[in-house]
Motif scaffolding. Structure first.
Motif, PDB file in Angstrom:
ATOM      1  N   PHE A   9     -36.246  18.811  -5.306  1.00 29.12           N
ATOM      2  CA  PHE A   9     -34.464  18.336  -5.389  1.00 29.12           C
ATOM      3  C   PHE A   9     -34.754  17.009  -4.052  1.00 29.12           C
ATOM      4  CE2 PHE A   9     -33.520  22.777  -6.411  1.00 29.12           C
ATOM      5  CZ  PHE A   9     -33.121  23.039  -7.057  1.00 29.12           C
ATOM      6  N   VAL A  10     -35.752  17.430  -3.495  1.00 32.39           N
ATOM      7  CA  VAL A  10     -35.381  16.541  -2.324  1.00 32.39           C
ATOM      8  C   VAL A  10     -36.369  14.879  -3.382  1.00 32.39           C
ATOM      9  CG1 VAL A  10     -36.658  15.115  -0.648  1.00 32.39           C
ATOM     10  CG2 VAL A  10     -35.413  17.390  -0.370  1.00 32.39           C
ATOM     11  N   GLN A  11     -38.020  15.200  -3.742  1.00 36.36           N
ATOM     12  CA  GLN A  11     -38.237  14.442  -5.090  1.00 36.36           C
ATOM     13  C   GLN A  11     -37.299  13.835  -6.182  1.00 36.36           C
ATOM     14  OE1 GLN A  11     -41.628  16.533  -6.044  1.00 36.36           O
ATOM     15  NE2 GLN A  11     -42.847  16.029  -4.274  1.00 36.36           N
ATOM     16  N   VAL A  12     -36.584  14.759  -6.431  1.00 35.32           N
ATOM     17  CA  VAL A  12     -35.496  14.126  -7.475  1.00 35.32           C
ATOM     18  C   VAL A  12     -34.468  13.777  -7.310  1.00 35.32           C
ATOM     19  CG1 VAL A  12     -34.085  14.811  -9.304  1.00 35.32           C
ATOM     20  CG2 VAL A  12     -36.138  16.013  -9.024  1.00 35.32           C
ATOM     21  N   THR A  13     -34.229  13.608  -5.870  1.00 35.99           N
ATOM     22  CA  THR A  13     -33.314  12.992  -5.299  1.00 35.99           C
ATOM     23  C   THR A  13     -33.808  11.422  -4.525  1.00 35.99           C
ATOM     24  OG1 THR A  13     -31.842  14.771  -4.752  1.00 35.99           O
ATOM     25  CG2 THR A  13     -31.551  12.444  -3.745  1.00 35.99           C
ATOM     26  N   LEU A  14     -35.376  11.660  -4.073  1.00 30.52           N
ATOM     27  CA  LEU A  14     -35.047  10.272  -3.975  1.00 30.52           C
ATOM     28  C   LEU A  14     -36.096   9.824  -5.105  1.00 30.52           C
ATOM     29  CD1 LEU A  14     -38.143  11.455  -0.999  1.00 30.52           C
ATOM     30  CD2 LEU A  14     -36.039   9.430  -1.008  1.00 30.52           C
ATOM     31  N   PHE A  15     -36.356  10.405  -6.176  1.00 24.44           N
ATOM     32  CA  PHE A  15     -36.502   9.118  -7.298  1.00 24.44           C
ATOM     33  C   PHE A  15     -35.583   9.048  -8.419  1.00 24.44           C
ATOM     34  CE2 PHE A  15     -36.595   9.362 -12.119  1.00 24.44           C
ATOM     35  CZ  PHE A  15     -37.408   8.851 -12.752  1.00 24.44           C
ATOM     36  N   LEU A  16     -34.385   9.499  -7.581  1.00 26.68           N
ATOM     37  CA  LEU A  16     -32.999   8.790  -8.632  1.00 26.68           C
ATOM     38  C   LEU A  16     -32.304   7.802  -7.650  1.00 26.68           C
ATOM     39  CD1 LEU A  16     -30.743  12.013  -9.387  1.00 26.68           C
ATOM     40  CD2 LEU A  16     -32.120  10.670 -10.928  1.00 26.68           C
ATOM     41  N   VAL A  17     -32.454   7.916  -6.198  1.00 21.64           N
ATOM     42  CA  VAL A  17     -32.367   6.640  -5.221  1.00 21.64           C
ATOM     43  C   VAL A  17     -33.149   5.330  -5.617  1.00 21.64           C
ATOM     44  CG1 VAL A  17     -32.632   6.248  -3.127  1.00 21.64           C
ATOM     45  CG2 VAL A  17     -31.489   8.089  -3.396  1.00 21.64           C
ATOM     46  N   LEU A  18     -34.460   5.868  -6.005  1.00 27.60           N
ATOM     47  CA  LEU A  18     -35.391   4.454  -5.971  1.00 27.60           C
ATOM     48  C   LEU A  18     -35.378   4.290  -7.520  1.00 27.60           C
ATOM     49  CD1 LEU A  18     -38.348   3.012  -5.416  1.00 27.60           C
ATOM     50  CD2 LEU A  18     -39.326   5.173  -6.742  1.00 27.60           C
ATOM     51  N   LEU A  19     -34.848   4.883  -8.446  1.00 31.18           N
ATOM     52  CA  LEU A  19     -34.035   4.159  -9.406  1.00 31.18           C
ATOM     53  C   LEU A  19     -33.169   3.368  -9.535  1.00 31.18           C
ATOM     54  CD1 LEU A  19     -34.455   4.286 -12.580  1.00 31.18           C
ATOM     55  CD2 LEU A  19     -33.125   6.569 -12.525  1.00 31.18           C
TER      56      LEU A  19
END
Length: 141
Positions: A9-19
């Protein structure tokens, strides 16, 4: 095997923030730049089309003026030829009239000379006949 724990979930959240950040900082400015360039290209193509049509109209106008000038030149040449032919005809008629007048003058002069020659010939013939007759007869006649 893939384990589902909190890091995903942290990785998905970080990916979405990066996106989201990449979208704001790179993708949207690049997209706007691409749209601006497409608009500029379309404007230049439209301007090129307008200039091309103007150029065609100018070429057509030039061709029309050229054809009109050629027509005028042909008319002027025809008029000049007609004037030259008329002048030549007049000159020929004047020359023929002068020749006729000169012939009549020469004929009159020849007839006058002939009349004088006949008078002189008559006198000479009378004198010769008188001389011949005096020589044949042996005395004055």
């Amino acid at each position: 095997m893939i384990s589902l724990n909190a890091t995903i979930f942290v990785q998905v959240t970080l990916f979405l923030v990066l996106l989201f950040i990449l979208n704001r900082l790179m993708i949207q400015p690049l997209h706007r730049l691409i749209l601006q360039r497409e608009a500029a290209v379309e404007e230049k193509e439209a301007a090129l089309d307008r200039l091309s049509s103007e150029l065609e109209q100018m070429a057509e106008g030039y061709q029309k003026r050229l054809r009109a000038a050629e027509t005028d030149a042909q008319a002027a040449r025809a008029a000049m030829r007609a004037r030259a032919a008329d002048e030549a005809r007049r000159a020929m008629m004047t020359t023929q009239e002068e020749v006729v007048a000169l012939r009549q003058k020469v004929r009159a002069e020849v007839e006058q000379e002939l009349a004088k020659a006949r008078k002189n010939l008559k006198k000479v013939a009378e004198a010769l006949s008188y001389e011949i007759s005096t020589k044949i007869v042996g005395r004055k006649v």
